[in-house]
Design a protein around this motif. Structure first.
Motif, PDB file in Angstrom:
ATOM      1  N   GLY A  75       6.272   8.038   3.407  1.00 43.53           N
ATOM      2  CA  GLY A  75       5.627   6.732   3.460  1.00 43.53           C
ATOM      3  C   GLY A  75       6.605   5.586   3.555  1.00 43.53           C
ATOM      4  N   ASP A  76       6.103   4.378   3.317  1.00 41.11           N
ATOM      5  CA  ASP A  76       6.903   3.158   3.418  1.00 41.11           C
ATOM      6  C   ASP A  76       6.470   2.174   2.346  1.00 41.11           C
ATOM      7  N   ILE A  77       7.312   1.155   2.200  1.00 43.94           N
ATOM      8  CA  ILE A  77       6.941   0.022   1.350  1.00 43.94           C
ATOM      9  C   ILE A  77       6.512  -1.099   2.291  1.00 43.94           C
ATOM     10  N   VAL A  78       5.307  -1.615   2.092  1.00 47.62           N
ATOM     11  CA  VAL A  78       4.826  -2.719   2.919  1.00 47.62           C
ATOM     12  C   VAL A  78       4.955  -3.996   2.108  1.00 47.62           C
ATOM     13  N   VAL A  79       5.577  -5.029   2.707  1.00 45.41           N
ATOM     14  CA  VAL A  79       5.765  -6.298   2.008  1.00 45.41           C
ATOM     15  C   VAL A  79       4.924  -7.374   2.683  1.00 45.41           C
ATOM     16  N   ASP A  80       4.012  -7.971   1.947  1.00 42.74           N
ATOM     17  CA  ASP A  80       3.228  -9.085   2.475  1.00 42.74           C
ATOM     18  C   ASP A  80       3.893 -10.394   2.084  1.00 42.74           C
ATOM     19  N   TYR A  81       3.877 -11.346   2.988  1.00 35.56           N
ATOM     20  CA  TYR A  81       4.457 -12.687   2.759  1.00 35.56           C
ATOM     21  C   TYR A  81       5.863 -12.590   2.171  1.00 35.56           C
ATOM     22  N   PRO A  82       6.804 -11.941   2.881  1.00 36.84           N
ATOM     23  CA  PRO A  82       8.136 -11.738   2.309  1.00 36.84           C
ATOM     24  C   PRO A  82       8.893 -13.028   2.040  1.00 36.84           C
ATOM     25  N   ASN A  83       8.511 -14.132   2.716  1.00 33.23           N
ATOM     26  CA  ASN A  83       9.276 -15.367   2.573  1.00 33.23           C
ATOM     27  C   ASN A  83       8.766 -16.261   1.460  1.00 33.23           C
ATOM     28  N   SER A  84       7.644 -15.910   0.859  1.00 34.37           N
ATOM     29  CA  SER A  84       7.099 -16.765  -0.192  1.00 34.37           C
ATOM     30  C   SER A  84       7.323 -16.103  -1.541  1.00 34.37           C
ATOM     31  N   ALA A  85       8.039 -16.775  -2.434  1.00 34.35           N
ATOM     32  CA  ALA A  85       8.333 -16.167  -3.731  1.00 34.35           C
ATOM     33  C   ALA A  85       7.059 -15.888  -4.509  1.00 34.35           C
ATOM     34  N   LYS A  86       6.069 -16.788  -4.349  1.00 30.88           N
ATOM     35  CA  LYS A  86       4.853 -16.651  -5.146  1.00 30.88           C
ATOM     36  C   LYS A  86       3.887 -15.646  -4.526  1.00 30.88           C
ATOM     37  N   ALA A  87       3.764 -15.697  -3.183  1.00 33.06           N
ATOM     38  CA  ALA A  87       2.744 -14.878  -2.531  1.00 33.06           C
ATOM     39  C   ALA A  87       3.219 -13.470  -2.191  1.00 33.06           C
ATOM     40  N   LYS A  88       4.528 -13.224  -2.313  1.00 33.92           N
ATOM     41  CA  LYS A  88       5.093 -11.925  -1.898  1.00 33.92           C
ATOM     42  C   LYS A  88       4.502 -10.780  -2.721  1.00 33.92           C
ATOM     43  N   LYS A  89       4.030  -9.735  -2.018  1.00 32.33           N
ATOM     44  CA  LYS A  89       3.447  -8.586  -2.708  1.00 32.33           C
ATOM     45  C   LYS A  89       3.962  -7.305  -2.065  1.00 32.33           C
ATOM     46  N   LEU A  90       4.209  -6.301  -2.944  1.00 27.67           N
ATOM     47  CA  LEU A  90       4.705  -5.022  -2.435  1.00 27.67           C
ATOM     48  C   LEU A  90       3.652  -3.938  -2.583  1.00 27.67           C
ATOM     49  N   TYR A  91       3.498  -3.128  -1.531  1.00 29.61           N
ATOM     50  CA  TYR A  91       2.572  -1.996  -1.568  1.00 29.61           C
ATOM     51  C   TYR A  91       3.332  -0.744  -1.185  1.00 29.61           C
ATOM     52  N   LEU A  92       3.270   0.280  -2.037  1.00 30.98           N
ATOM     53  CA  LEU A  92       3.824   1.581  -1.664  1.00 30.98           C
ATOM     54  C   LEU A  92       2.708   2.334  -0.961  1.00 30.98           C
ATOM     55  N   VAL A  93       2.905   2.650   0.312  1.00 29.04           N
ATOM     56  CA  VAL A  93       1.875   3.340   1.092  1.00 29.04           C
ATOM     57  C   VAL A  93       2.397   4.737   1.397  1.00 29.04           C
ATOM     58  N   VAL A  94       1.735   5.766   0.846  1.00 22.03           N
ATOM     59  CA  VAL A  94       2.242   7.123   1.024  1.00 22.03           C
ATOM     60  C   VAL A  94       1.157   8.047   1.550  1.00 22.03           C
ATOM     61  N   GLN A  95       1.631   9.160   2.110  1.00 21.48           N
ATOM     62  CA  GLN A  95       0.720  10.181   2.582  1.00 21.48           C
ATOM     63  C   GLN A  95       1.288  11.525   2.169  1.00 21.48           C
ATOM     64  N   LEU A  96       0.392  12.418   1.777  1.00 23.30           N
ATOM     65  CA  LEU A  96       0.857  13.742   1.384  1.00 23.30           C
ATOM     66  C   LEU A  96       1.047  14.573   2.635  1.00 23.30           C
ATOM     67  N   GLY A  97       2.236  15.191   2.737  1.00 27.69           N
ATOM     68  CA  GLY A  97       2.529  15.912   3.980  1.00 27.69           C
ATOM     69  C   GLY A  97       3.127  14.906   4.926  1.00 27.69           C
ATOM     70  N   GLY A  98       2.410  14.566   5.957  1.00 23.40           N
ATOM     71  CA  GLY A  98       2.964  13.629   6.940  1.00 23.40           C
ATOM     72  C   GLY A  98       3.994  14.326   7.803  1.00 23.40           C
ATOM     73  N   GLN A  99       4.362  13.704   8.904  1.00 25.56           N
ATOM     74  CA  GLN A  99       5.188  14.400   9.888  1.00 25.56           C
ATOM     75  C   GLN A  99       6.661  14.351   9.560  1.00 25.56           C
ATOM     76  N   SER A 100       7.152  13.185   9.179  1.00 22.09           N
ATOM     77  CA  SER A 100       8.604  13.077   9.058  1.00 22.09           C
ATOM     78  C   SER A 100       9.082  13.607   7.711  1.00 22.09           C
ATOM     79  N   SER A 101      10.289  14.091   7.694  1.00 23.75           N
ATOM     80  CA  SER A 101      10.899  14.492   6.436  1.00 23.75           C
ATOM     81  C   SER A 101      12.025  13.516   6.163  1.00 23.75           C
ATOM     82  N   LYS A 102      11.699  12.227   6.137  1.00 19.99           N
ATOM     83  CA  LYS A 102      12.719  11.191   5.925  1.00 19.99           C
ATOM     84  C   LYS A 102      13.245  11.293   4.504  1.00 19.99           C
ATOM     85  N   LYS A 103      14.541  10.929   4.360  1.00 24.08           N
ATOM     86  CA  LYS A 103      15.131  10.986   3.028  1.00 24.08           C
ATOM     87  C   LYS A 103      14.856   9.710   2.247  1.00 24.08           C
ATOM     88  N   THR A 104      14.557   8.632   2.969  1.00 23.30           N
ATOM     89  CA  THR A 104      14.298   7.361   2.293  1.00 23.30           C
ATOM     90  C   THR A 104      13.027   6.753   2.856  1.00 23.30           C
TER      91      THR A 104
END
Lengths: 285, 123
Positions: free
Chosen positions: A181-210
């Motif tokens: 999966g990945d980390i999705v960042v909403d409003y990265p430039n706003s200190a107040k509005a910035k939010k992080l979402y960890l979006v993951v899937q079980l399995g998935g195609q890639s075997s990325k290390k990070t």
């Protein structure tokens, strides 16, 4: 304002008083609502097939309410008895379980279609007891999730990491358990509005290390712009009110003397000679 | 706690022979909920129907069928019974016990919420 995670363990922080406040405070409800809607959007549920979702840290049921609206049954886990009692009172339609996710949880294998979590998993990265090891808790949590999530099941976790170490701890635990999966960042430039979402899937195609950090919502909505302008105008008005006093002027000297008097120092009387221009006579430079 | 989550839940301590948990009911309540046919139909594949049926019969509802009837999407009587049993029957007070003879851990249910938290020694 210090983070809740640095004050008390979550089951003590979210006591009855805090739970009632959390459920009645409009500001908190609005924020949690927006986060829940965005997380459900990122989950991209196939509503014809999706029937069971796991809500991690369901609290008083704000996020669960949106799952119910989507026609999805959900099971909620939370460590705070007070929060769950509030959810029970509000007659939420999901199932509620008192559980510490860092200890793990066991459900029948592959029974959940998806998992959602709002403002919770950063709590795994802090420990209040010697026996609690954050690394171990993150590992156990993601392993438990892997066991009860169906193959290709998705998880979206909005969280508030304190620093990069916490982000790494969480993403590496997820990868070790077999998620991609990945980390999705909403409003990265706003200190107040910035939010992080960890979006993951079980399995998935890639075997990325990070995991990659990818940009989510970027444009500031009009509300954000209005808020920013409002703040700037407030600042300007405040500055105008505090008219700057010229240094070394008589007014400045009098203010200094008043301050010293308040501190309890002995000062000379203010007379017509205070701050008067003096002839140097070439003696002092 | 309702029987939907009971059908999914396993003992937190054991790895084997930890399902299904035995229910002991001290107080239960029926709270009506709107019947949604599509939601229930979607849920049926997820259920371990044998376990559900056995549990329901043990709790007193002897007429509950042992198997899912054919043409389930037209059998409204069955679906309504299922809805009652899964969503409307709340166990407010009682306990859940692990079926593993070497574990037999008790999880108390208070105010309708089962407590699955383990002590430090049990982790």
């Amino acid at each position: 304002m210090s983070r809740p995670e640095s004050q008390l363990p979550p089951n003590l922080y979210y006591n009855q008083q805090e739970s009632v406040k959390y459920t009645n405070c409009n500001r908190i409800i609005n924020i949690q609502t927006q986060l829940s809607e965005r997380a459900i959007q990122l989950l991209d549920l196939n509503l014809d097939e999706c029937s069971l979702v796991l809500d991690i840290g369901c609290g008083s049921g704000i996020s669960g309410f949106y799952l119910t609206q989507e026609g999805v049954n959900w099971v909620g886990l939370d460590i705070s008895e007070s929060m769950l009692n509030v959810a029970q009172q509000e007659k939420t339609e999901g199932e509620l379980l008192l559980c510490d996710i860092g200890q793990g949880f066991k459900f029948r294998p592959g029974v959940f279609d998806a998992a959602i979590s709002i403002s919770v998993i950063q709590w795994l990265c802090v420990s209040f007891k010697k026996s609690e090891n954050p690394y171990r808790r993150c590992t156990v949590f993601f392993e438990s999730l892997r066991n009860c999530l169906k193959n290709n099941g998705r998880g979206v976790f909005q969280f508030y990491p304190e620093n990069n170490e916490q982000i790494n701890m969480i993403t590496s635990a997820a990868l070790r358990a077999g998620f991609s999966g990945d980390i999705v960042v909403d409003y990265p430039n706003s200190a107040k509005a910035k939010k992080l979402y960890l979006v993951v899937q079980l399995g998935g195609q890639s075997s990325k290390k990070t995991m990659d950090v990818i940009q989510g919502l970027v444009e500031e909505s009009d509300d954000e712009k209005v808020k920013v302008i409002g703040r700037q105008q407030k600042k300007i008005r405040k500055q105008k009110k505090q008219k700057k006093v010229n240094e070394k002027s008589k007014l400045w000297i009098i203010k200094r003397k008043e301050k010293q008097a308040r501190l309890g120092r002995k000062i000379k009387k203010t007379t017509k000679y205070t701050g008067r221009k003096r002839n140097n006579l070439g003696l002092f430079k | 706690m309702r029987l939907l989550v009971h059908n999914l839940l396993m003992c937190n301590k054991c790895d084997k022979n930890n399902y299904p948990l035995k229910i002991e009911v001290n107080k239960s309540v029926i709270m009506e909920l709107e019947f949604k046919k599509d939601a229930i139909l979607k849920l049926i594949p997820k259920l371990d129907f044998e376990v559900l049926s056995n549990t329901v019969r043990e709790l007193g509802f002897k007429q509950f069928p042992k198997q899912i009837p054919p043409n389930v999407d037209q059998d409204l009587v069955f679906l309504k019974d299922l809805h009652r049993v899964l969503f409307e029957t709340h166990i407010m007070d009682g306990q859940l016990t692990c079926p593993n003879p070497s574990c037999k851990r008790n999880y108390p249910i208070t105010n309708g919420i089962p407590n699955m938290i383990l002590t430090e020694d049990e982790q």
